[in-house]
Design a protein around this motif. Structure first.
Motif, PDB file in Angstrom:
ATOM      1  N   MET A 294      -5.132  27.492  37.147  1.00 35.95           N
ATOM      2  CA  MET A 294      -6.695  26.058  36.818  1.00 35.95           C
ATOM      3  C   MET A 294      -7.585  26.267  36.162  1.00 35.95           C
ATOM      4  O   MET A 294      -6.804  28.027  35.965  1.00 35.95           O
ATOM      5  N   LYS A 295      -8.460  25.823  35.826  1.00 32.94           N
ATOM      6  CA  LYS A 295      -9.542  26.671  34.802  1.00 32.94           C
ATOM      7  C   LYS A 295     -10.851  26.407  35.139  1.00 32.94           C
ATOM      8  O   LYS A 295     -11.183  25.500  36.597  1.00 32.94           O
ATOM      9  N   ILE A 296     -11.506  27.843  35.181  1.00 30.31           N
ATOM     10  CA  ILE A 296     -12.962  28.035  35.743  1.00 30.31           C
ATOM     11  C   ILE A 296     -13.284  28.768  34.285  1.00 30.31           C
ATOM     12  O   ILE A 296     -13.292  29.583  33.645  1.00 30.31           O
ATOM     13  N   LEU A 297     -14.810  28.334  35.244  1.00 28.48           N
ATOM     14  CA  LEU A 297     -15.876  28.353  34.127  1.00 28.48           C
ATOM     15  C   LEU A 297     -16.624  29.369  35.213  1.00 28.48           C
ATOM     16  O   LEU A 297     -17.525  29.145  35.981  1.00 28.48           O
ATOM     17  N   LEU A 298     -17.032  31.011  33.957  1.00 28.79           N
ATOM     18  CA  LEU A 298     -17.111  31.694  34.684  1.00 28.79           C
ATOM     19  C   LEU A 298     -19.442  31.655  33.766  1.00 28.79           C
ATOM     20  O   LEU A 298     -19.426  32.441  32.608  1.00 28.79           O
ATOM     21  N   ILE A 299     -19.922  31.990  34.579  1.00 32.55           N
ATOM     22  CA  ILE A 299     -21.435  31.861  33.587  1.00 32.55           C
ATOM     23  C   ILE A 299     -22.110  33.598  34.233  1.00 32.55           C
ATOM     24  O   ILE A 299     -22.769  33.076  35.687  1.00 32.55           O
ATOM     25  N   GLU A 300     -21.672  33.999  33.591  1.00 27.07           N
ATOM     26  CA  GLU A 300     -22.450  35.333  34.020  1.00 27.07           C
ATOM     27  C   GLU A 300     -22.272  35.870  32.559  1.00 27.07           C
ATOM     28  O   GLU A 300     -21.783  36.294  31.687  1.00 27.07           O
ATOM     29  N   ASP A 301     -24.031  36.730  32.223  1.00 32.75           N
ATOM     30  CA  ASP A 301     -24.209  37.145  31.126  1.00 32.75           C
ATOM     31  C   ASP A 301     -23.932  39.273  30.866  1.00 32.75           C
ATOM     32  O   ASP A 301     -24.282  39.051  29.766  1.00 32.75           O
ATOM     33  N   ASP A 302     -23.541  38.746  32.186  1.00 31.88           N
ATOM     34  CA  ASP A 302     -22.999  41.048  31.666  1.00 31.88           C
ATOM     35  C   ASP A 302     -21.289  40.727  31.260  1.00 31.88           C
ATOM     36  O   ASP A 302     -20.821  40.409  31.892  1.00 31.88           O
ATOM     37  N   MET A 303     -21.331  41.325  30.148  1.00 33.07           N
ATOM     38  CA  MET A 303     -19.860  41.243  29.194  1.00 33.07           C
ATOM     39  C   MET A 303     -19.064  41.806  29.799  1.00 33.07           C
ATOM     40  O   MET A 303     -18.358  41.315  29.532  1.00 33.07           O
ATOM     41  N   THR A 304     -19.358  42.857  30.420  1.00 34.23           N
ATOM     42  CA  THR A 304     -18.055  43.804  31.144  1.00 34.23           C
ATOM     43  C   THR A 304     -17.437  43.546  32.035  1.00 34.23           C
ATOM     44  O   THR A 304     -16.759  43.748  32.330  1.00 34.23           O
ATOM     45  N   LEU A 305     -18.590  42.998  32.892  1.00 37.93           N
ATOM     46  CA  LEU A 305     -18.426  42.445  34.600  1.00 37.93           C
ATOM     47  C   LEU A 305     -17.214  40.910  33.578  1.00 37.93           C
ATOM     48  O   LEU A 305     -16.173  40.693  34.642  1.00 37.93           O
ATOM     49  N   PHE A 306     -17.777  40.239  33.488  1.00 37.96           N
ATOM     50  CA  PHE A 306     -17.663  38.534  32.588  1.00 37.96           C
ATOM     51  C   PHE A 306     -16.140  38.916  32.621  1.00 37.96           C
ATOM     52  O   PHE A 306     -15.177  38.622  32.586  1.00 37.96           O
ATOM     53  N   GLN A 307     -15.542  40.256  31.656  1.00 28.62           N
ATOM     54  CA  GLN A 307     -14.757  40.946  30.949  1.00 28.62           C
ATOM     55  C   GLN A 307     -13.074  40.607  32.452  1.00 28.62           C
ATOM     56  O   GLN A 307     -12.196  41.068  32.415  1.00 28.62           O
ATOM     57  N   GLU A 308     -14.218  42.207  32.538  1.00 28.76           N
ATOM     58  CA  GLU A 308     -13.569  41.916  34.071  1.00 28.76           C
ATOM     59  C   GLU A 308     -12.966  41.599  34.589  1.00 28.76           C
ATOM     60  O   GLU A 308     -11.402  41.621  35.442  1.00 28.76           O
ATOM     61  N   ILE A 309     -14.048  40.205  35.264  1.00 33.87           N
ATOM     62  CA  ILE A 309     -13.301  39.160  36.310  1.00 33.87           C
ATOM     63  C   ILE A 309     -12.356  38.652  35.757  1.00 33.87           C
ATOM     64  O   ILE A 309     -11.060  37.981  35.694  1.00 33.87           O
ATOM     65  N   SER A 310     -12.593  37.897  34.205  1.00 34.63           N
ATOM     66  CA  SER A 310     -11.614  37.049  33.369  1.00 34.63           C
ATOM     67  C   SER A 310     -10.620  38.131  33.458  1.00 34.63           C
ATOM     68  O   SER A 310      -9.006  36.694  33.376  1.00 34.63           O
ATOM     69  N   ASP A 311     -10.123  39.482  33.189  1.00 36.39           N
ATOM     70  CA  ASP A 311      -8.273  39.851  32.570  1.00 36.39           C
ATOM     71  C   ASP A 311      -8.139  39.584  34.465  1.00 36.39           C
ATOM     72  O   ASP A 311      -7.249  39.459  34.080  1.00 36.39           O
ATOM     73  N   ARG A 312      -8.243  40.115  35.625  1.00 37.16           N
ATOM     74  CA  ARG A 312      -8.364  40.454  36.819  1.00 37.16           C
ATOM     75  C   ARG A 312      -7.368  39.164  36.733  1.00 37.16           C
ATOM     76  O   ARG A 312      -6.250  38.329  37.481  1.00 37.16           O
ATOM     77  N   LEU A 313      -8.172  37.756  36.775  1.00 35.52           N
ATOM     78  CA  LEU A 313      -7.864  36.863  37.204  1.00 35.52           C
ATOM     79  C   LEU A 313      -6.933  36.126  36.313  1.00 35.52           C
ATOM     80  O   LEU A 313      -6.049  35.675  36.591  1.00 35.52           O
ATOM     81  N   ALA A 314      -6.701  36.612  35.105  1.00 32.40           N
ATOM     82  CA  ALA A 314      -5.878  35.779  34.184  1.00 32.40           C
ATOM     83  C   ALA A 314      -4.377  36.230  35.122  1.00 32.40           C
ATOM     84  O   ALA A 314      -3.468  35.973  34.552  1.00 32.40           O
ATOM     85  N   MET A 315      -3.770  37.442  35.505  1.00 35.34           N
ATOM     86  CA  MET A 315      -3.266  38.078  36.496  1.00 35.34           C
ATOM     87  C   MET A 315      -2.543  36.877  37.472  1.00 35.34           C
ATOM     88  O   MET A 315      -1.412  36.975  37.818  1.00 35.34           O
ATOM     89  N   TRP A 316      -3.381  35.917  38.025  1.00 37.00           N
ATOM     90  CA  TRP A 316      -3.498  35.693  39.080  1.00 37.00           C
ATOM     91  C   TRP A 316      -3.277  33.907  38.532  1.00 37.00           C
ATOM     92  O   TRP A 316      -3.032  32.433  38.752  1.00 37.00           O
ATOM     93  N   SER A 317      -3.193  33.782  37.154  1.00 36.85           N
ATOM     94  CA  SER A 317      -3.234  32.807  36.247  1.00 36.85           C
ATOM     95  C   SER A 317      -3.842  31.456  35.671  1.00 36.85           C
ATOM     96  O   SER A 317      -3.317  30.625  35.943  1.00 36.85           O
ATOM     97  N   TYR A 318      -5.290  32.100  35.933  1.00 38.83           N
ATOM     98  CA  TYR A 318      -6.045  31.262  36.196  1.00 38.83           C
ATOM     99  C   TYR A 318      -6.477  31.496  34.783  1.00 38.83           C
ATOM    100  O   TYR A 318      -6.452  32.706  34.186  1.00 38.83           O
ATOM    101  N   GLU A 319      -7.528  30.411  33.952  1.00 40.30           N
ATOM    102  CA  GLU A 319      -7.917  30.182  32.557  1.00 40.30           C
ATOM    103  C   GLU A 319      -9.290  30.337  33.226  1.00 40.30           C
ATOM    104  O   GLU A 319      -9.592  29.680  33.581  1.00 40.30           O
ATOM    105  N   VAL A 320     -10.062  30.921  32.291  1.00 37.61           N
ATOM    106  CA  VAL A 320     -10.855  31.789  32.814  1.00 37.61           C
ATOM    107  C   VAL A 320     -11.816  31.536  31.507  1.00 37.61           C
ATOM    108  O   VAL A 320     -11.822  32.088  30.189  1.00 37.61           O
ATOM    109  N   ALA A 321     -13.054  30.660  31.346  1.00 37.73           N
ATOM    110  CA  ALA A 321     -14.245  30.026  30.304  1.00 37.73           C
ATOM    111  C   ALA A 321     -15.620  30.837  30.619  1.00 37.73           C
ATOM    112  O   ALA A 321     -15.762  31.307  31.441  1.00 37.73           O
ATOM    113  N   GLY A 322     -16.153  31.179  29.170  1.00 40.44           N
ATOM    114  CA  GLY A 322     -17.314  31.505  29.722  1.00 40.44           C
ATOM    115  C   GLY A 322     -18.379  31.170  28.618  1.00 40.44           C
ATOM    116  O   GLY A 322     -17.837  30.000  28.286  1.00 40.44           O
ATOM    117  N   ILE A 323     -19.884  31.394  28.502  1.00 44.78           N
ATOM    118  CA  ILE A 323     -21.173  30.147  28.483  1.00 44.78           C
ATOM    119  C   ILE A 323     -21.578  31.063  26.582  1.00 44.78           C
ATOM    120  O   ILE A 323     -22.145  32.263  26.678  1.00 44.78           O
TER     121      ILE A 323
END
Length: 226
Positions: free
Chosen positions: A1-30
């Protein structure tokens, strides 16, 4: 499933994105925080996660904009601990709220619960339901009568469904919380109150909100008499 993560802290965005990828989620940013809706339309996400404090406009603004176009599930993130933030997010149609800093397992549990409520339970509910002269379409998340049509969020529809399928019976608050969020540790009692108030306000547009009765100290009941 695709998740749109609206987060301006790029460190946190990358951490969340990497962790969710381990659960097979596709994460997009802004890429451009002045044009969030353009990215929303491009991604067509199954879930949106929004931080409250953002450049240009805050997360509440973008929640309003998304809700004006879509009933996609929305989860708020916030480093602020004021209770009005949670109340505001629920009133705007968010499905859940998590405060920073958070344990990643809690975030995953909330994401899974929101997605399960939003997409899994409706697969066998294509038939229409009638209640108090209104037609409820579970697939479209709508309620309609001679006065018009209203759209419900996934949480509102889930609560409404629990009540009307046990009409004229009291459904306790603890039962609703347990069914909604699967694990009561992750939800406040106030969140249910906000969702119930918002549901009643929408039903009032069709002049049937009064048929959802509060049973003090017990729970709620959807009243319909033959």
């Amino acid at each position: 499933m695709k998740i749109l993560l609206i987060e301006d802290d790029m460190t946190l965005f990358q951490e969340i994105s990497d962790r969710l990828a381990m659960w097979s989620y596709e994460v997009a940013g802004i890429p451009d925080f002045s044009n969030v809706m353009e990215q929303f339309a491009a991604v067509q996400p199954d879930l949106v996660i929004i931080d409250i404090q953002l450049p240009k406009f805050d997360g509440f603004h973008w929640c309003r904009m998304i809700r004006s176009h879509s009933n996609v599930p929305i989860l708020f993130l916030s480093s602020r601990d004021h209770p009005t933030d949670m109340v505001m997010s629920m009133q705007l149609g968010a499905d859940d709220f998590i405060q920073k800093p958070f344990h990643f397992d809690v975030l995953v549990a909330k994401i899974q619960a929101v997605l399960r409520r939003a997409y899994n339970y409706s697969t066998d509910s294509s038939m229409l339901k009638t209640w108090c002269g209104a037609t409820i379409d579970y697939d479209k998340s709508t309620v309609e009568n001679h006065l018009g049509t209203i759209e419900l969020t996934k949480n509102e529809l889930f609560i409404f469904r629990q009540l009307i399928e046990q009409k004229n019976k009291i459904v306790t608050r603890s039962e609703l919380i347990k069914r909604l969020w699967d694990d009561e540790r992750f939800v406040s009692d106030n969140t249910l109150t906000v969702n119930m108030n918002r549901l009643r306000k929408k039903l009032d547009e069709l002049e049937i909100g009064q048929h959802i009765e509060t049973k003090v100290g017990q729970g709620y009941m959807a009243v319909e008499y033959d």
